[in-house]
Scaffold this motif. Structure first.
Motif, PDB file in Angstrom:
ATOM      1  N   ILE A   1       0.840  -1.194   0.000  1.00 22.10           N
ATOM      2  CA  ILE A   1       0.000   0.000   0.000  1.00 22.10           C
ATOM      3  C   ILE A   1       0.882   1.254   0.000  1.00 22.10           C
ATOM      4  O   ILE A   1       0.607   2.231  -0.712  1.00 22.10           O
ATOM      5  CB  ILE A   1      -0.942   0.002   1.213  1.00 22.10           C
ATOM      6  N   VAL A   2       1.943   1.217   0.778  1.00 24.51           N
ATOM      7  CA  VAL A   2       2.893   2.335   0.810  1.00 24.51           C
ATOM      8  C   VAL A   2       3.504   2.547  -0.570  1.00 24.51           C
ATOM      9  O   VAL A   2       3.582   3.675  -1.075  1.00 24.51           O
ATOM     10  CB  VAL A   2       3.993   2.071   1.860  1.00 24.51           C
ATOM     11  N   GLU A   3       3.925   1.473  -1.203  1.00 23.63           N
ATOM     12  CA  GLU A   3       4.569   1.571  -2.520  1.00 23.63           C
ATOM     13  C   GLU A   3       3.596   2.061  -3.581  1.00 23.63           C
ATOM     14  O   GLU A   3       3.951   2.892  -4.434  1.00 23.63           O
ATOM     15  CB  GLU A   3       5.154   0.212  -2.900  1.00 23.63           C
ATOM     16  N   GLN A   4       2.369   1.557  -3.558  1.00 24.65           N
ATOM     17  CA  GLN A   4       1.380   1.990  -4.547  1.00 24.65           C
ATOM     18  C   GLN A   4       1.052   3.476  -4.391  1.00 24.65           C
ATOM     19  O   GLN A   4       0.889   4.202  -5.377  1.00 24.65           O
ATOM     20  CB  GLN A   4       0.101   1.160  -4.406  1.00 24.65           C
ATOM     21  N   THR A   5       0.968   3.925  -3.141  1.00 23.60           N
ATOM     22  CA  THR A   5       0.667   5.337  -2.892  1.00 23.60           C
ATOM     23  C   THR A   5       1.811   6.221  -3.368  1.00 23.60           C
ATOM     24  O   THR A   5       1.590   7.249  -4.029  1.00 23.60           O
ATOM     25  CB  THR A   5       0.401   5.564  -1.399  1.00 23.60           C
ATOM     26  N   ALA A   6       3.030   5.842  -3.056  1.00 28.45           N
ATOM     27  CA  ALA A   6       4.186   6.613  -3.505  1.00 28.45           C
ATOM     28  C   ALA A   6       4.228   6.693  -5.025  1.00 28.45           C
ATOM     29  O   ALA A   6       4.550   7.737  -5.610  1.00 28.45           O
ATOM     30  CB  ALA A   6       5.477   5.992  -2.974  1.00 28.45           C
ATOM     31  N   ALA A   7       3.875   5.600  -5.688  1.00 30.22           N
ATOM     32  CA  ALA A   7       3.891   5.569  -7.158  1.00 30.22           C
ATOM     33  C   ALA A   7       2.865   6.540  -7.732  1.00 30.22           C
ATOM     34  O   ALA A   7       3.123   7.186  -8.764  1.00 30.22           O
ATOM     35  CB  ALA A   7       3.610   4.147  -7.645  1.00 30.22           C
ATOM     36  N   ARG A   8       1.698   6.676  -7.096  1.00 25.26           N
ATOM     37  CA  ARG A   8       0.679   7.601  -7.590  1.00 25.26           C
ATOM     38  C   ARG A   8       1.141   9.058  -7.457  1.00 25.26           C
ATOM     39  O   ARG A   8       0.910   9.887  -8.350  1.00 25.26           O
ATOM     40  CB  ARG A   8      -0.641   7.405  -6.843  1.00 25.26           C
ATOM     41  N   TYR A   9       1.789   9.385  -6.331  1.00 24.36           N
ATOM     42  CA  TYR A   9       2.337  10.728  -6.160  1.00 24.36           C
ATOM     43  C   TYR A   9       3.383  11.013  -7.240  1.00 24.36           C
ATOM     44  O   TYR A   9       3.387  12.084  -7.851  1.00 24.36           O
ATOM     45  CB  TYR A   9       2.976  10.868  -4.778  1.00 24.36           C
ATOM     46  N   ARG A  10       4.277  10.056  -7.472  1.00 25.65           N
ATOM     47  CA  ARG A  10       5.337  10.250  -8.479  1.00 25.65           C
ATOM     48  C   ARG A  10       4.753  10.382  -9.878  1.00 25.65           C
ATOM     49  O   ARG A  10       5.196  11.224 -10.669  1.00 25.65           O
ATOM     50  CB  ARG A  10       6.327   9.076  -8.448  1.00 25.65           C
ATOM     51  N   GLU A  11       3.746   9.570 -10.189  1.00 26.93           N
ATOM     52  CA  GLU A  11       3.179   9.589 -11.528  1.00 26.93           C
ATOM     53  C   GLU A  11       2.589  10.952 -11.868  1.00 26.93           C
ATOM     54  O   GLU A  11       2.756  11.455 -12.991  1.00 26.93           O
ATOM     55  CB  GLU A  11       2.103   8.505 -11.678  1.00 26.93           C
ATOM     56  N   LEU A  12       1.899  11.557 -10.912  1.00 23.15           N
ATOM     57  CA  LEU A  12       1.310  12.867 -11.175  1.00 23.15           C
ATOM     58  C   LEU A  12       2.388  13.889 -11.510  1.00 23.15           C
ATOM     59  O   LEU A  12       2.276  14.637 -12.495  1.00 23.15           O
ATOM     60  CB  LEU A  12       0.493  13.339  -9.975  1.00 23.15           C
ATOM     61  N   LEU A  13       3.431  13.945 -10.703  1.00 22.74           N
ATOM     62  CA  LEU A  13       4.504  14.899 -10.943  1.00 22.74           C
ATOM     63  C   LEU A  13       5.148  14.662 -12.300  1.00 22.74           C
ATOM     64  O   LEU A  13       5.416  15.604 -13.062  1.00 22.74           O
ATOM     65  CB  LEU A  13       5.542  14.827  -9.818  1.00 22.74           C
ATOM     66  N   GLU A  14       5.402  13.408 -12.624  1.00 22.52           N
ATOM     67  CA  GLU A  14       6.029  13.084 -13.893  1.00 22.52           C
ATOM     68  C   GLU A  14       5.152  13.481 -15.070  1.00 22.52           C
ATOM     69  O   GLU A  14       5.625  14.035 -16.068  1.00 22.52           O
ATOM     70  CB  GLU A  14       6.357  11.593 -13.937  1.00 22.52           C
ATOM     71  N   ARG A  15       3.858  13.215 -14.977  1.00 22.17           N
ATOM     72  CA  ARG A  15       2.957  13.528 -16.087  1.00 22.17           C
ATOM     73  C   ARG A  15       2.840  15.029 -16.308  1.00 22.17           C
ATOM     74  O   ARG A  15       2.861  15.526 -17.439  1.00 22.17           O
ATOM     75  CB  ARG A  15       1.590  12.893 -15.857  1.00 22.17           C
ATOM     76  N   LEU A  16       2.697  15.769 -15.224  1.00 23.05           N
ATOM     77  CA  LEU A  16       2.585  17.222 -15.354  1.00 23.05           C
ATOM     78  C   LEU A  16       3.877  17.839 -15.900  1.00 23.05           C
ATOM     79  O   LEU A  16       3.831  18.686 -16.799  1.00 23.05           O
ATOM     80  CB  LEU A  16       2.234  17.840 -14.008  1.00 23.05           C
ATOM     81  N   SER A  17       4.999  17.421 -15.379  1.00 23.80           N
ATOM     82  CA  SER A  17       6.271  18.036 -15.769  1.00 23.80           C
ATOM     83  C   SER A  17       6.696  17.669 -17.182  1.00 23.80           C
ATOM     84  O   SER A  17       7.491  18.371 -17.800  1.00 23.80           O
ATOM     85  CB  SER A  17       7.369  17.659 -14.763  1.00 23.80           C
ATOM     86  N   ARG A  18       6.155  16.564 -17.709  1.00 24.50           N
ATOM     87  CA  ARG A  18       6.480  16.170 -19.082  1.00 24.50           C
ATOM     88  C   ARG A  18       5.612  16.876 -20.118  1.00 24.50           C
ATOM     89  O   ARG A  18       5.953  16.914 -21.293  1.00 24.50           O
ATOM     90  CB  ARG A  18       6.291  14.661 -19.270  1.00 24.50           C
ATOM     91  N   ALA A  19       4.480  17.403 -19.681  1.00 26.61           N
ATOM     92  CA  ALA A  19       3.519  17.974 -20.644  1.00 26.61           C
ATOM     93  C   ALA A  19       4.060  19.264 -21.267  1.00 26.61           C
ATOM     94  O   ALA A  19       4.821  20.003 -20.657  1.00 26.61           O
ATOM     95  CB  ALA A  19       2.195  18.260 -19.935  1.00 26.61           C
TER      96      ALA A  19
END
Length: 325
Positions: A307-325
């Protein structure tokens, strides 16, 4: 820059959860996620104890703590503090039309550059000017969900604002709505209030400015997020007045996963259930797991590593998606 609940430090807390001890800085507030420090390097007497009221700058440190249902959970989410801080700084850089509370985090000493943020919290801290904070949490909703959906089912309105009939959970609103809340004293819950009540609290001019700034910021950020295939469903802001000029300043965090609700645009279009349409880039995974494994009595259970790992991945994914746009 206030949070409703102070974190109780207990013997069960891990070092990652506890506020850091920083040389030259005094901890003046510890909340669910953030810790606030003021510079104490020049304080020599107890009569001049540092405080937010007298300091000109505040160090805002985002921890890795994660909370749900008014409890701080263990363990924290590794890297969460750095991700939230990076996301806030990313957004502040794109919202320069509105004054914000950031100040320079380094200075020139002779021929050398000195970092003002302690190394122990580098990457998850912002150096900010102190403000006279308005007691208003400025909430903007672009979609019908959460507590707004529950209220709509009862009254076909959200915070007293009438909405069209026939809306479903997760639907886009005809236009974003401003639904402010009163920032309650520490230990109490915020209270949704009308715009008229904000006028009583801060005056007509400031109340209108907070509303207009909030809606304009939401519109700007929504367009940016859309380019990344992300929906900004709702968010909240905090503002304060500059102590020298009286100018209204954007403060605290901005458009982070903790202050905003983000959804994947494609999933929202094609999902067949509220859960798939509105899978958010935040700690919802934690909330769902805790709701299924804890009855709310006593100490919450320790979060499983997956659960910890999945949550961390969701936080990272948002940052990555926004910063790549």
């Amino acid at each position: 820059m206030r949070e409703n609940e102070r974190v109780s430090q207990s013997e069960h807390e891990s070092p990652a959860s506890a506020a850091a001890v920083l040389d030259g800085w005094t901890l003046v507030y510890s909340g669910k996620v953030r810790d606030l420090y003021v510079d104490s390097s020049g304080i020599e007497t107890a009569d001049a104890a540092p405080s937010l009221e007298t300091a000109s700058r505040v160090l805002v440190v985002a921890s890795d703590r994660v909370s749900a249902f008014d409890h701080v959970l263990e363990p924290g989410i590794p890297g969460k503090g750095a991700l939230l801080t990076t996301l806030s700084l990313w957004w502040f850089d794109r919202l320069r039309d509105v004054p914000n509370h950031l100040v320079a985090d380094h200075e020139l000493v002779g021929n050398s550059v000195r970092e003002l943020i302690p190394a122990a919290v580098a990457g998850r801290a912002m150096l900010c000017r102190t403000l006279d904070m308005y007691p208003i949490e400025c909430v903007v909703r672009g979609y019908l969900t959460g507590s707004g959906w529950k209220e709509y089912l009862q009254s076909q309105s959200v915070c007293g604002i009438a909405l069209p009939a026939g809306l479903q959970n997760g639907d886009r609103l005809p236009e974003p709505i401003y639904t402010p809340a009163w920032k309650a004293p520490m230990g109490q819950h915020d209270e949704n209030i009308s715009f008229e009540r904000t006028v009583e609290l801060v005056g007509a001019q400031v109340a209108a400015e907070l509303r207009d700034l909030s809606l304009a910021l939401f519109a700007t950020a929504s367009a940016i997020a859309e380019q990344a295939g992300v929906i900004l469903a709702d968010t909240k802001f905090e503002f304060g007045a500059d102590r020298q000029t009286g100018v209204t300043v954007l403060a605290d965090e901005v458009f982070t996963s903790d202050s905003s609700r983000y959804w994947d645009a494609e999933a929202w279009k094609t999902g067949t259930t509220p859960e798939t349409r509105m899978a958010s880039f935040d700690k919802q995974i934690v909330r769902n797991w805790l709701a299924a494994h804890w009855d709310g009595a006593g100490t919450p259970p320790v979060l499983p590593s997956e659960i910890v790992e999945q949550t961390a991945a969701r936080y990272r994914e948002l940052l990555e998606r926004l910063s790549r746009a």
